[in-house]
Design a protein around this motif. Sequence first.
Motif, PDB file in Angstrom:
ATOM      1  N   ARG A 179       0.829  -1.214   0.000  1.00  0.00           N
ATOM      2  CA  ARG A 179       0.000   0.000   0.000  1.00  0.00           C
ATOM      3  C   ARG A 179       0.859   1.257   0.000  1.00  0.00           C
ATOM      4  O   ARG A 179       0.499   2.282  -0.563  1.00  0.00           O
ATOM      5  CB  ARG A 179      -0.870   0.054   1.257  1.00  0.00           C
TER       6      ARG A 179
ATOM      7  N   ASP B  45      -0.232   3.728  13.209  1.00  0.00           N
ATOM      8  CA  ASP B  45      -0.865   4.182  14.441  1.00  0.00           C
ATOM      9  C   ASP B  45      -2.309   4.610  14.208  1.00  0.00           C
ATOM     10  O   ASP B  45      -3.191   4.338  15.008  1.00  0.00           O
ATOM     11  CB  ASP B  45      -0.088   5.400  14.979  1.00  0.00           C
ATOM     12  N   VAL B  46      -2.545   5.286  13.109  1.00  0.00           N
ATOM     13  CA  VAL B  46      -3.812   5.982  12.922  1.00  0.00           C
ATOM     14  C   VAL B  46      -4.654   5.387  11.798  1.00  0.00           C
ATOM     15  O   VAL B  46      -5.842   5.168  11.958  1.00  0.00           O
ATOM     16  CB  VAL B  46      -3.552   7.480  12.625  1.00  0.00           C
TER      17      VAL B  46
ATOM     18  N   TRP C 199      -4.151   2.439   9.757  1.00  0.00           N
ATOM     19  CA  TRP C 199      -4.356   0.986   9.654  1.00  0.00           C
ATOM     20  C   TRP C 199      -3.900   0.280  10.927  1.00  0.00           C
ATOM     21  O   TRP C 199      -3.011  -0.577  10.886  1.00  0.00           O
ATOM     22  CB  TRP C 199      -3.580   0.417   8.446  1.00  0.00           C
TER      23      TRP C 199
ATOM     24  N   GLY D  48      -5.114   1.041  -5.098  1.00  0.00           N
ATOM     25  CA  GLY D  48      -5.083   0.800  -3.653  1.00  0.00           C
ATOM     26  C   GLY D  48      -3.780   1.199  -2.981  1.00  0.00           C
ATOM     27  O   GLY D  48      -3.557   0.899  -1.818  1.00  0.00           O
TER      28      GLY D  48
ATOM     29  N   VAL E 260      -5.411   7.709  -6.119  1.00  0.00           N
ATOM     30  CA  VAL E 260      -6.576   8.426  -6.636  1.00  0.00           C
ATOM     31  C   VAL E 260      -6.212   9.842  -7.071  1.00  0.00           C
ATOM     32  O   VAL E 260      -6.420  10.226  -8.229  1.00  0.00           O
ATOM     33  CB  VAL E 260      -7.692   8.443  -5.582  1.00  0.00           C
ATOM     34  N   LEU E 261      -5.628  10.636  -6.168  1.00  0.00           N
ATOM     35  CA  LEU E 261      -5.329  12.031  -6.526  1.00  0.00           C
ATOM     36  C   LEU E 261      -4.175  12.115  -7.516  1.00  0.00           C
ATOM     37  O   LEU E 261      -4.005  13.116  -8.210  1.00  0.00           O
ATOM     38  CB  LEU E 261      -5.028  12.868  -5.269  1.00  0.00           C
TER      39      LEU E 261
ATOM     40  N   ARG F 257     -10.090   9.910   7.047  1.00  0.00           N
ATOM     41  CA  ARG F 257      -9.235   9.333   6.004  1.00  0.00           C
ATOM     42  C   ARG F 257      -9.987   8.220   5.305  1.00  0.00           C
ATOM     43  O   ARG F 257     -10.483   7.289   5.951  1.00  0.00           O
ATOM     44  CB  ARG F 257      -7.940   8.808   6.615  1.00  0.00           C
TER      45      ARG F 257
ATOM     46  N   HIS G  43      -7.861   2.612   2.309  1.00  0.00           N
ATOM     47  CA  HIS G  43      -6.718   2.670   1.392  1.00  0.00           C
ATOM     48  C   HIS G  43      -7.109   2.389  -0.052  1.00  0.00           C
ATOM     49  O   HIS G  43      -6.485   2.880  -0.983  1.00  0.00           O
ATOM     50  CB  HIS G  43      -5.619   1.696   1.839  1.00  0.00           C
ATOM     51  N   ASP G  44      -8.170   1.616  -0.238  1.00  0.00           N
ATOM     52  CA  ASP G  44      -8.564   1.265  -1.602  1.00  0.00           C
ATOM     53  C   ASP G  44      -9.851   1.972  -2.045  1.00  0.00           C
ATOM     54  O   ASP G  44     -10.508   1.548  -2.992  1.00  0.00           O
ATOM     55  CB  ASP G  44      -8.719  -0.245  -1.735  1.00  0.00           C
ATOM     56  N   ASP G  45     -10.189   3.049  -1.355  1.00  0.00           N
ATOM     57  CA  ASP G  45     -11.367   3.818  -1.730  1.00  0.00           C
ATOM     58  C   ASP G  45     -11.078   4.588  -3.023  1.00  0.00           C
ATOM     59  O   ASP G  45     -10.142   5.383  -3.062  1.00  0.00           O
ATOM     60  CB  ASP G  45     -11.716   4.791  -0.587  1.00  0.00           C
ATOM     61  N   PRO G  46     -11.855   4.360  -4.084  1.00  0.00           N
ATOM     62  CA  PRO G  46     -11.560   5.028  -5.355  1.00  0.00           C
ATOM     63  C   PRO G  46     -12.220   6.405  -5.491  1.00  0.00           C
ATOM     64  O   PRO G  46     -12.039   7.065  -6.507  1.00  0.00           O
ATOM     65  CB  PRO G  46     -12.149   4.060  -6.382  1.00  0.00           C
ATOM     66  N   ASP G  47     -12.944   6.832  -4.477  1.00  0.00           N
ATOM     67  CA  ASP G  47     -13.723   8.065  -4.579  1.00  0.00           C
ATOM     68  C   ASP G  47     -12.855   9.316  -4.550  1.00  0.00           C
ATOM     69  O   ASP G  47     -12.281   9.671  -3.539  1.00  0.00           O
ATOM     70  CB  ASP G  47     -14.732   8.098  -3.416  1.00  0.00           C
ATOM     71  N   PHE G  48     -12.789   9.991  -5.691  1.00  0.00           N
ATOM     72  CA  PHE G  48     -11.948  11.193  -5.819  1.00  0.00           C
ATOM     73  C   PHE G  48     -12.363  12.277  -4.828  1.00  0.00           C
ATOM     74  O   PHE G  48     -11.520  12.912  -4.189  1.00  0.00           O
ATOM     75  CB  PHE G  48     -12.033  11.713  -7.260  1.00  0.00           C
TER      76      PHE G  48
ATOM     77  N   TRP H 184     -11.087  11.682  -1.272  1.00  0.00           N
ATOM     78  CA  TRP H 184      -9.651  11.957  -1.120  1.00  0.00           C
ATOM     79  C   TRP H 184      -9.371  13.453  -1.221  1.00  0.00           C
ATOM     80  O   TRP H 184      -8.547  14.008  -0.504  1.00  0.00           O
ATOM     81  CB  TRP H 184      -8.837  11.189  -2.168  1.00  0.00           C
ATOM     82  N   TYR H 185     -10.068  14.107  -2.135  1.00  0.00           N
ATOM     83  CA  TYR H 185      -9.884  15.566  -2.279  1.00  0.00           C
ATOM     84  C   TYR H 185     -10.226  16.267  -0.971  1.00  0.00           C
ATOM     85  O   TYR H 185      -9.477  17.125  -0.497  1.00  0.00           O
ATOM     86  CB  TYR H 185     -10.766  16.065  -3.425  1.00  0.00           C
TER      87      TYR H 185
ATOM     88  N   TYR I  28     -10.306  15.000   2.013  1.00  0.00           N
ATOM     89  CA  TYR I  28      -9.370  14.602   3.067  1.00  0.00           C
ATOM     90  C   TYR I  28      -8.041  15.359   2.959  1.00  0.00           C
ATOM     91  O   TYR I  28      -7.457  15.790   3.949  1.00  0.00           O
ATOM     92  CB  TYR I  28      -9.124  13.095   3.001  1.00  0.00           C
ATOM     93  N   VAL I  29      -7.570  15.520   1.741  1.00  0.00           N
ATOM     94  CA  VAL I  29      -6.248  16.136   1.569  1.00  0.00           C
ATOM     95  C   VAL I  29      -6.296  17.660   1.610  1.00  0.00           C
ATOM     96  O   VAL I  29      -5.398  18.305   2.143  1.00  0.00           O
ATOM     97  CB  VAL I  29      -5.610  15.659   0.231  1.00  0.00           C
ATOM     98  N   TYR I  30      -7.347  18.255   1.090  1.00  0.00           N
ATOM     99  CA  TYR I  30      -7.322  19.704   0.888  1.00  0.00           C
ATOM    100  C   TYR I  30      -8.312  20.525   1.694  1.00  0.00           C
ATOM    101  O   TYR I  30      -8.047  21.687   1.985  1.00  0.00           O
ATOM    102  CB  TYR I  30      -7.561  20.025  -0.591  1.00  0.00           C
TER     103      TYR I  30
ATOM    104  N   TYR J 295      -3.200  16.592  14.965  1.00  0.00           N
ATOM    105  CA  TYR J 295      -2.212  15.555  15.230  1.00  0.00           C
ATOM    106  C   TYR J 295      -0.889  16.162  15.664  1.00  0.00           C
ATOM    107  O   TYR J 295      -0.411  17.126  15.083  1.00  0.00           O
ATOM    108  CB  TYR J 295      -1.941  14.742  13.962  1.00  0.00           C
TER     109      TYR J 295
ATOM    110  N   ALA K 274      -3.741   8.897  19.358  1.00  0.00           N
ATOM    111  CA  ALA K 274      -4.529   8.953  18.133  1.00  0.00           C
ATOM    112  C   ALA K 274      -5.195   7.621  17.855  1.00  0.00           C
ATOM    113  O   ALA K 274      -6.308   7.553  17.367  1.00  0.00           O
ATOM    114  CB  ALA K 274      -3.648   9.362  16.968  1.00  0.00           C
TER     115      ALA K 274
END
Lengths: 974, 88, 163
Positions: free
Chosen positions: A662, A723-724, A726, A864, A869-870, B27, B30-35, B38-39, B41-43, B55, B83
């Motif tokens: 991953r 830690d967060v 997975w 994955g 994705v981004l 978050r 890990h295998d979520d394909p939804d743009f 992710w957008y 979450y990141v921005y 954090y 966390a």
Amino acid sequence: MTDNRLPSGGRIDRSLPVDFRFDGRSYAGFKGDTLASALLANGVTLVGRSFKYHRPRGIISAGIEEPNALVTLGAGGRREPNVPATMVELSPGLTAESQNRWPSLGFDLQGINGLFAPLLASGFYYKTFMGPGRRAWMVYEHFIRKAAGLGMAAMEADPDRYETRHDFADVVVVGAGPAGLAAARAAAQAGARVLLVEQDFELGGQMLAEPRGQDWLAGMLAELGSMPGLRLMRRTTAFGLYDGNTLGLLSHADPGAKAAARQVFTLLRAGGIVFATGAVERPMVFSNNDRPGVMLASAIRTYLNRFAVLPGRKVVIGAAADSAYRTAFDLAANGAEVVLADSRAEIDPQLLGQAVRSGVEVHAGTLIVKATGARGVRAVELEGRSGPFRRQCDLVGMAGGWTPVLHLTSHLGVKPQYRQDIDAFIPGGLPTGQFAAGAVTGAATAAEAVRQGHRAGSAAAAAAGYDRKVDAAVLPAFEESGLPHAVQALPFGRKKAFVDFQMDVSLDDIALAQREGYESVEHLKRYTTLGMGTDQGKTSNVNAVRAMAALRGTPMEAAGTTTFRPPYAPVAVGAIAGRAKGHHFRPFRRTPMHDWHVANGADMLEVGLWMRPWYFRSFGADVDEAYVAEMRHVRSAAGLMDISTLGKIAVEGPDAATFLDRVYANGFASLKVGRARYGVMLRDDGIVLDDGTTTRIAENSYFMTTSTAKAADVMSWLEFLLDVAWPELRVSVTSVTDEWAGMSVAGPKSRAVLAAAFPAIDVSNEALPHMGLVEGTFRGSRLRIVRLSYSGERAYEIYVGASQGLAAWEHLLAMGKDSDLRPYGVEALGALRIEKGHVAGPEIDGRTTLADLGMARMVAKRSGYIGAVLGQRPAFLAPDRQRVVGLECAESGKRLRGGAILFAPDEAWQGHGRGRVTSTTFSPDIGKSIGLGLLAADFAGDEVVAVYPMKNEVVRARVVSPVFLDPMGERMHG
Amino acid sequence: MLRIHCPCCGPRDHDEFRYAGDASVVRPAHDDPDFEAWYRYVYVRANPKGLHREYWQHVHGCRQWLVVERDTATHTIHSVHFAGQQAS
Amino acid sequence: MADPTAIQGITITRSRCPLVQWQAWGDDDDGFARFAAGRLGASLPAEVGQIVKSDGVTAVKIAPRRFWLLASDPDTVPRGLPGTLGAELDLGEGRERIDIRTPALRDVLARCLAVDWDRTQDRAVFAPLHRVPVMFTRGSTEHGTLVVPRTFAQSIADWLEDC
């Protein structure tokens, strides 16, 4: 030389006389004197010249608020300017000089500035020195600079030692006056670990000047001295309050302690803080209130009672507060003639009665309007109920009210509040864990200060979790009268009525600034420079705000104060640095072979915190000569490189394969035991984070390497994921960078070197193919050999336990002699990979994607992974996206330069261009300057110009494949 | 100097930690394909004046990831948790 | 010329630091505890920073599920943690032990370690020393021990010797 010392009394130690020098003359004082008290005792009243007008000035206070008596101590590298004489503890051999005068204090030619006073009013640099022409300022500036400033700094290196310290306490009490002593006692009794911090070399605060309080003070000090949980820090100023109840403390050396550091900066973390910082007296504002011999009334009392100095025989005191009477009575008791001009119409009958008994002449409703005398005050003119009158005098006291020293309470943005009834700003609402007590809150008597201190100390201890029973407060046993002050009526229109002594700002200057529109207190401050001196307006701020409020017709509450910021008092930069300078500025990180490099002709380079060999002098006299020779050697024979600095991470656990699959963009689940794979990690936003190699050591055990620069970031990133993100994965990651010494052998003869060095290990192409791993031992230590290439030559990375690193290095060199194995440095290391088009830090700069770096195929069938994705967003696939290319310099005698902007040959050089040069080197094989760069994918043609404006360089270059040598990679296989 | 009470190391200076941004964002798997997921979450960040869950990693101590509730206007820290425990 | 403010009478000794790390997965805490107690001869420390000594081995809990086992003799350090219970890693090469002996130990540490002295008795403290992560323990007011990353050890020793 007049002798103002009283025959007995005071807290000085008459058994220890001290000789000192001031402006070249010798004087005598005693241990326990300050420089100021000793000068006054010797009848020295002229101690400085004012900042702008060079007016003669004397000592006005007995504390850190002193604006006038600034001296320079020491000589050479130890020179320290702008030290208030009131804060200098007298010590044998002390040498001090007055400042801001030439040729001498008595005859100062710059006094002529006084004649130009109208041209030197507020904001004069913006008005007087305008034109003709813009260049004129540069001429004026030269002269202003010479005339400006007070003391002069040292030009030599400072040989003294400074220290920084960390400290902790449950309760810190700032100030050891009556409130502070009571607070410390209560908190310590409650069971807290208490630190009591006092700026002076003696504890007691205002009690030091109070003859009736000496028994109380002695008793308190004795009791505190016997409390185990209580620590004292004298000569220590709390100069700043920071988040988390942290205080910055600055301690000055005890002049008697030979080996002490000159200044010590302590960062103190406190559970609770009690601010018992007291209050400072305000001057009265009248014409020529800056003459030598005009002092704060409380300072006169301090010199009298603490230092046994009578600074004058005929005294006039201008008062707006009851505290002035204490000074008057003490002066009279020591034989002085005292006249007291009380600005208030109504006076406490008890005080009047005592005045009569003491022989003090009191005038109610009377103000001093002017002082006369040139070098020292000779008389004052007063304005009373029956009109004006005059009195001769040699000493004037000013008792304009009390200003709480609340700076620390305000450093974190808590705004002070104005209290009408005491005409003072007091601390605003303090957050949990902070308390204020005593004169700083407006308490007017010592008894009230003690009561408040006792409550605050108990509360602070309780807030920190300590609540043992505390005895009742011990109150001082004398009567005092307190409030209220009168509000001073400011004499607008009177000339030379000073508000800020140090910055030479008078009432006229403030009125002028207001007329010119500078109404807010922040503007007033900056336009007039009021409050901007080394004393930071301690005696002037409130009078200034009052003046401003009066001119604008607004109440004091609305006028506000300027923002208080640390430091409260000057802090030497040396104290903040402590010992972290020169060699100790920051820690150094050394590889196991460090000493060998240094002893064998390596020129060492700082790479972050690491020390790495830059190049070896056996290859050339300087880096440019050496690295090319090193490159040639690696490609023709064999080179040995210290790669211990690479980040190394042990990845362990049954889910390790899943985890790596991953985390890396390219797949790792299929990596077999005994095999290595190059991997690229992306960030969540699809940008490349780092590249490295991971080797599968065993079923559930992996050995990951990262770039040197990104090791810490990658480690934290992996820990975050486990830690967060997975937490269900059974994976453990541990940094093992220091466990392993790493070295690589690269070149056509590398296999021969390995075979000679490790005869017990099969290093044939079959047993150890490219990207393969073999393990063994070396002198009892674990040994790993991974066949990887960074240079494009056949190469092996050898890892051995760090304790055997040097031995392995020397062993390889010895066994590699026949193959002409030689060490090489990081310059050549970086250059070799450029010839092979390997991207590194300059290309992986936080803006590039896998596709930009030519690695899109790595993830063609994958999903994955982090960044998947981004990383596929449309903007990253745009046709003008910049991609990695090779560049070859097309002009002989010229070179490519990293950072140069790329344009098409016929394009105007505007904007961001079509790309940039990222890495460059001279290639001995190609015989030219080459490089890697990023160039828009839709750029047509194979010619560019690389433009470097800062050096006015323009170089033509050809766009080529980034793999300059051996495009099929044959050299490293087989 | 912010003082952060690490749950296992006690109160420490903030420069023992590494700040890592908003902890209230969710978050994606890990295998979520939804743009969009992710957008966001990141921005996308709220940037509040007031309480902020964020954090911090105790890099110079136990190296645990923590969620700290800090008031961005006053720097007062209201709570600190591991966390891992916070993640739901 | 000797630095007049340098602390007199400070002795710095450097030595190797045999060490094994155990990380428990957390899905069988009882099993892990039993295994550890068996190997160690005592229960593992319960809190981070706590120290348990047994048979020449010092066990320190360094994080919620991570333990360090230190000994002067590398052969006495316990090994053999089953992969089902956790991960074992030999970290004996990557650290150095620095022993500091001086009556002014508190003063020396105050200059470089931001820890509350009164909270260091019989505890292991993980903190930065001049920006390097170290583990500090002390048994007395005059003898303290630092476990520092090997690549920083020379730098730290230089700093302490110049104290």
